[in-house]
Scaffold this active site. Structure first.
Site, PDB file in Angstrom:
ATOM      1  N   CYS B  87      60.717 154.952 -21.109  1.00  0.00           N
ATOM      2  CA  CYS B  87      61.126 156.954 -20.939  1.00  0.00           C
ATOM      3  C   CYS B  87      61.477 157.063 -21.799  1.00  0.00           C
ATOM      4  CB  CYS B  87      61.479 157.604 -19.856  1.00  0.00           C
ATOM      5  SG  CYS B  87      60.808 158.703 -19.199  1.00  0.00           S
ATOM      6  N   HIS B 195      57.851 153.527 -15.715  1.00  0.00           N
ATOM      7  CA  HIS B 195      59.682 153.437 -14.644  1.00  0.00           C
ATOM      8  C   HIS B 195      59.016 151.409 -14.448  1.00  0.00           C
ATOM      9  CE1 HIS B 195      62.011 156.292 -15.982  1.00  0.00           C
ATOM     10  NE2 HIS B 195      61.008 157.131 -15.598  1.00  0.00           N
ATOM     11  N   GLU B 197      61.301 150.014 -12.905  1.00  0.00           N
ATOM     12  CA  GLU B 197      62.717 149.415 -12.338  1.00  0.00           C
ATOM     13  C   GLU B 197      62.627 150.606 -11.041  1.00  0.00           C
ATOM     14  OE1 GLU B 197      62.690 151.512 -14.980  1.00  0.00           O
ATOM     15  OE2 GLU B 197      63.123 153.563 -14.568  1.00  0.00           O
TER      16      GLU B 197
END
Lengths: 89, 226
Positions: B87, B195, B197
């Site tokens: 990002c 993302h 994560e």
């Protein structure tokens, strides 16, 4: 000598400018149905100390190229002039 | 010893702890690296996580690029070290010239925070190694300036040399050619807008991000082993 600089940064032609488009779409409702081609940009103003106008212009150009504009998506245009109250004769 | 991953933190970064958690689940040991750091020699890999580095002032990534750590990241990448920008980290990598292209505001001027489905296109990058091309992954995006742009020549080069690693199935931001992630020529530097994560457990809605993080950790271990 002190020079006044103005750098205008705009999205390059062909890069979508959703802010400009949105503004343009809102204009007829305000009675501005004669306005076309709205593009947004930013203007930076600052002073630069240099021995002459050419040096000042080169410094401003370098700053614009290296930081103020991203050449992948933006063009920049600059103006450099002697500060009226720079203390020089 | 576990693979050691440096997670770069700029003032305004806000996904570093999510990144640490994701890397840990993927089997690596993450370490936060403050942006004034100039030495990354003890790291096996680098993650530049999401957030708003230096407030995103001027343009996302424009100021972060001048943080001292970015020179070290550049050297690390030039030596073949695995680097992934997520990002805002992707935006930083493009501004730093480590990846081609740039970002503009999303189509429709909308901030997008939603799960997206991306397709794995190629597998020679450090984050897609070992995955099957065509694999679909559900991973969230969360951005305002997420619309990837580049000139025609760059796009042709990206396509011809298989550097588009992830594509959106339902393009959420207007990115050119549905690009969600790209790699550099060598495949060791990667940027992606979704993302991974934030998709490491079914409780979060998806655990698909782990596939990418695990691939990243494994390829980082391979690089270290030489």
């Amino acid at each position: 000598m002190r020079f006044a600089a103005r750098v205008e940064v705009r999205l390059r032609p062909g890069i979508a400018d959703p802010e400009g488009t949105t503004i343009e779409r809102a204009l007829p409702a305000l009675g501005f149905d004669d306005v076309r081609g709205v593009r947004t940009g930013r203007s930076f103003r600052f002073q630069v100390d240099a021995t002459d106008v050419e040096t000042a212009r080169r410094r401003v150009q370098a700053l614009a190229d290296r930081l103020l504009a991203n050449p992948v998506i933006e063009d920049s245009e600059l103006e450099v002039s002697l500060e009226p109250d720079s203390g020089e004769p | 010893m576990a693979t050691r991953v440096g997670v770069v933190v700029f003032p305004g970064t806000n996904c570093e702890h999510d990144a640490l958690a994701g890397l840990e689940v993927a089997g690596a040991r993450g370490t936060l690296v403050w942006h004034t750091e100039t030495q990354l020699r003890t790291m096996d890999a680098i993650v530049i996580p999401g957030g708003f580095a230096h407030g995103d002032y001027l343009r996302p990534g424009a100021l972060a690029r001048f943080s001292p750590v970015m020179e070290a990241v550049g050297r690390f990448a030039a030596e073949g070290g695995p680097v992934v920008g997520i990002c805002n980290g992707f935006q930083v990598l493009t501004e730093a010239g480590l990846l081609p292209g740039a970002f503009v505001k999303n189509r429709g001027l909308k901030f997008v925070c939603a799960p997206t489905t991306v397709r794995v296109e190629v597998t020679h990058s450090v984050i897609t190694a070992g995955l099957e091309p065509g694999t679909r992954l559900c991973i969230p995006v969360n951005h305002f300036s997420g619309s990837y742009v580049c000139d025609e020549r760059t796009l042709a080069h990206l396509r011809a040399s298989n550097q588009v690693i992830l594509r959106y199935l339902d393009n959420p931001n207007g990115s050119i050619d549905d690009i969600a992630g790209i790699a550099n020529d060598a495949g060791n530097v990667v940027g992606l807008m979704p993302h991974p994560e934030r998709a490491i457990d079914e409780l979060l809605g998806s655990a698909d991000g782990l596939a990418l993080l695990r691939a990243f950790v494994s390829s980082s271990a391979c690089v270290r082993a030489g």
